[in-house]
Write an enzyme that holds these catalytic residues in place. Structure first.
Site, PDB file in Angstrom:
ATOM      1  N   HIS A 103      85.125   1.477 -63.291  1.00 40.97           N
ATOM      2  CA  HIS A 103      85.906   2.712 -63.397  1.00 40.97           C
ATOM      3  C   HIS A 103      85.283   3.731 -64.346  1.00 40.97           C
ATOM      4  O   HIS A 103      85.867   4.772 -64.595  1.00 40.97           O
ATOM      5  CB  HIS A 103      87.335   2.420 -63.878  1.00 40.97           C
ATOM      6  CG  HIS A 103      88.032   1.321 -63.140  1.00 40.97           C
ATOM      7  ND1 HIS A 103      87.971   0.008 -63.546  1.00 40.97           N
ATOM      8  CD2 HIS A 103      88.778   1.328 -62.013  1.00 40.97           C
ATOM      9  CE1 HIS A 103      88.671  -0.767 -62.703  1.00 40.97           C
ATOM     10  NE2 HIS A 103      89.160   0.012 -61.757  1.00 40.97           N
ATOM     11  N   ASP A 205      61.978 -35.764 -79.422  1.00 43.66           N
ATOM     12  CA  ASP A 205      61.427 -36.797 -78.545  1.00 43.66           C
ATOM     13  C   ASP A 205      59.928 -36.620 -78.283  1.00 43.66           C
ATOM     14  O   ASP A 205      59.511 -35.870 -77.411  1.00 43.66           O
ATOM     15  CB  ASP A 205      62.196 -36.756 -77.208  1.00 43.66           C
ATOM     16  CG  ASP A 205      61.866 -37.939 -76.315  1.00 43.66           C
ATOM     17  OD1 ASP A 205      60.779 -38.528 -76.446  1.00 43.66           O
ATOM     18  OD2 ASP A 205      62.705 -38.269 -75.463  1.00 43.66           O
ATOM     19  N   HIS A 208      58.586 -39.698 -75.098  1.00 44.84           N
ATOM     20  CA  HIS A 208      58.411 -39.582 -73.644  1.00 44.84           C
ATOM     21  C   HIS A 208      57.008 -39.111 -73.274  1.00 44.84           C
ATOM     22  O   HIS A 208      56.580 -39.293 -72.144  1.00 44.84           O
ATOM     23  CB  HIS A 208      59.440 -38.603 -73.059  1.00 44.84           C
ATOM     24  CG  HIS A 208      59.102 -37.161 -73.312  1.00 44.84           C
ATOM     25  ND1 HIS A 208      59.157 -36.575 -74.551  1.00 44.84           N
ATOM     26  CD2 HIS A 208      58.667 -36.176 -72.469  1.00 44.84           C
ATOM     27  CE1 HIS A 208      58.802 -35.310 -74.467  1.00 44.84           C
ATOM     28  NE2 HIS A 208      58.485 -35.030 -73.222  1.00 44.84           N
ATOM     29  N   HIS A 213      54.502 -37.627 -69.251  1.00 47.79           N
ATOM     30  CA  HIS A 213      53.471 -36.616 -69.014  1.00 47.79           C
ATOM     31  C   HIS A 213      52.093 -37.225 -68.734  1.00 47.79           C
ATOM     32  O   HIS A 213      51.081 -36.508 -68.790  1.00 47.79           O
ATOM     33  CB  HIS A 213      53.376 -35.669 -70.211  1.00 47.79           C
ATOM     34  CG  HIS A 213      54.637 -34.895 -70.461  1.00 47.79           C
ATOM     35  ND1 HIS A 213      55.303 -34.220 -69.469  1.00 47.79           N
ATOM     36  CD2 HIS A 213      55.356 -34.696 -71.600  1.00 47.79           C
ATOM     37  CE1 HIS A 213      56.386 -33.635 -69.984  1.00 47.79           C
ATOM     38  NE2 HIS A 213      56.440 -33.911 -71.272  1.00 47.79           N
ATOM     39  N   ASP A 356      59.635 -33.050 -67.348  1.00 52.29           N
ATOM     40  CA  ASP A 356      60.842 -33.119 -68.165  1.00 52.29           C
ATOM     41  C   ASP A 356      62.095 -32.867 -67.329  1.00 52.29           C
ATOM     42  O   ASP A 356      63.061 -33.625 -67.388  1.00 52.29           O
ATOM     43  CB  ASP A 356      60.769 -32.101 -69.313  1.00 52.29           C
ATOM     44  CG  ASP A 356      59.682 -32.466 -70.324  1.00 52.29           C
ATOM     45  OD1 ASP A 356      59.486 -33.664 -70.575  1.00 52.29           O
ATOM     46  OD2 ASP A 356      59.047 -31.542 -70.854  1.00 52.29           O
TER      47      ASP A 356
HETATM   48 FE1  FES Z   1      87.375  -0.658 -65.363  1.00 54.92          FE
HETATM   49 FE2  FES Z   1      85.162  -1.282 -66.759  1.00 54.92          FE
HETATM   50  S1  FES Z   1      85.996   0.683 -66.427  1.00 54.92           S
HETATM   51  S2  FES Z   1      86.481  -2.576 -65.662  1.00 54.92           S
HETATM   52 FE    FE Z   2      58.095 -33.179 -72.351  1.00 54.07          FE
END
Ligand code: FES
Ligand code: FE
Length: 440
Positions: A103, A205, A208, A213, A356
């Site tokens: 709006h 960690d 792992h 890897h 990962d």
């Molecule tokens: Fe109405 Fe932002 S102006 S929701």
């Molecule tokens: Fe990793």
């Protein structure tokens, strides 16, 4: 919901798996953990001039982070006060004002409501615009160009929250006279896993790495020295900042195989190492360059030049927002070599990153099982072998192959999610430190 008393002693390293999947607990996490922690918002380099903004999230809450005309940075909820529409839908840019697309309510760079369509005809001049500003993030801290925000007034100051972690964080962000910059653009991807798997792994960690890897290391190099990487007997240490909410990990820098970043980067680094040594000391420069998490969800990995936030998206999903960081004053070809090295290793399709994510999402699939959610996990590696202020390292550390930082992470998480006040947490921290098991 799971029994919250059951997670009070989580630092003993027995973790109930429902903490990764419980939807009611997740709602508590949003309010009690993310609502009372310092969360990464943006870096200076993303906000180069007045009006520069980025859109990000504090957990699930969208926020706009905006450079003000006086150079300061403010942040506010990206939610219009009329019907709640997202005020700004652009990811990043430069603005003079933010106008809602529903709006048309308009807000200034600080989030104050400055224009309302039909103010006379519709509102009869009676709307008090000062009352209907966007909701501001009340506390913002700037640590060496990294901005963090916090909703709660009772959370300790950022420097106090960071505690000993500052030593480890600064070893990454304060290496260069010109500071760091984030390469423009954010890599974003979704992983179907709980946020704690990712945050904890980056906090703690190293275990792992040689297994998960292994194929990526083989793809990078055929050098047998890297086939168990880092070696289990490596002299590395792991840091656990349980004091005020940080967790971390460091180890002596291991030479990353050349194909990661290439000779352009390696040669430039060698030619400029004195600058780094002058700023943070040679020993610290070599040793503190691994992965860390500032509690709860901001992580980095020095060797791969990646920083990221694990934004939670429900108990079973995260949105990863990742950036490549580079020394601001490095030549373009060096920045490019770092960016490409990061893309090959820790980007959405990086050879390490995919290892990962595959593990985390597969764990989450297992947790769909009712029985699987009731069988506790072992987070006990190195329990009782912690030391404090040794090897010139501040705070609590352990061998790099330990889960001390993970236990610190879960203890802090448990304290917060159970709603303990920060004063109470401070008392408990002091008591826990006094009761710590110390090896003879
Ligand atoms: Fe109405 Fe932002 S102006 S929701
Ligand atoms: Fe990793």
């Amino acid at each position: 919901m799971i029994d919250l008393d059951g997670i009070a002693g989580i630092r003993d390293g027995i973790v109930p798996p429902a903490i990764y999947s419980d939807p009611e607990l997740y709602q508590l996490e949003l309010e009690n953990v993310f609502g009372r922690s310092w969360l990464f918002l943006a870096h200076d380099s993303q906000l180069p001039k007045p009006g520069s903004f980025v859109q990000t999230y504090m957990a699930e809450d969208p926020v706009l982070v905006v450079r003000q005309r006086d150079g300061s940075v403010k942040a506010f909820l990206n939610q219009c006060r009329h019907r709640g529409m997202r005020i700004c839908r652009a990811d990043a840019g430069t603005a003079k004002t933010f106008t809602c697309s529903y709006h048309g309510w308009a807000y200034d760079l600080g989030g104050d409501l400055i224009n309302v369509p039909a103010e006379d005809a519709g509102y009869h001049g009676e709307i008090d615009k000062a009352r209907w500003s966007a909701h501001k993030v009340p506390r913002i801290a700037n640590h060496k160009g990294f901005y963090f925000g916090c909703w709660s007034e009772s959370t300790p100051e950022f420097a106090d929250y960071l505690g000993d972690m500052a030593f480890y964080f600064d070893a990454v962000v304060d290496r260069w006279d010109g500071g760091l910059e984030l390469v423009p653009g954010t890599s974003r991807w979704v992983i179907d896993c709980n946020w704690k798997f990712a945050s904890e792994q980056f906090a703690s960690d190293m275990y792992h790495a040689p297994i998960a890897h292994a194929s990526a290391m083989l793809a990078l190099t055929e050098d047998p020295a890297f086939q168990v990487f880092p070696p289990y007997e490596a002299p590395g240490r792991q840091f656990a900042g349980d004091g005020h909410g940080s967790g971390g990990n460091w180890l002596p820098v291991f030479p990353i195989p050349e194909p990661t970043f290439g000779p352009v980067y390696t040669e430039w680094l060698a030619a400029n190492k004195e600058e780094v040594f002058r700023r943070i000391g040679a020993e610290r420069a070599h040793k503190v360059w691994a992965h860390n998490t500032i509690f709860p969800n901001f992580s980095w990995l020095g060797q791969a030049a990646t920083m990221r936030v694990w934004h939670p998206r429900g108990p079973g999903q995260i949105e990863v927002w990742a950036w490549t960081f580079v020394p601001r004053d490095a030549p373009d070809e060096v920045k490019d070599a770092i960016r490409q090295g990061n893309q090959r290793t820790f980007s959405p399709a990086g050879v390490f990153e995919t290892d990962d994510g595959e593990n985390w999402s597969e764990i989450q699939r297992v947790l769909r099982g009712w029985k699987a959610r009731s069988v506790p996990f072992n987070v006990q590696m190195g329990l009782g072998h912690e030391e404090r202020d040794v090897h010139g390292l501040p705070g609590k550390t352990n061998h790099v192959y330990a889960e001390t930082a993970a236990r610190g992470f879960y203890q802090r998480w448990s304290d917060l999610v159970r709603g303990l006040s920060w004063e109470r947490i401070r008392e408990l921290d002091e008591r826990r430190e006094a009761e710590e098991v110390r090896p003879a």
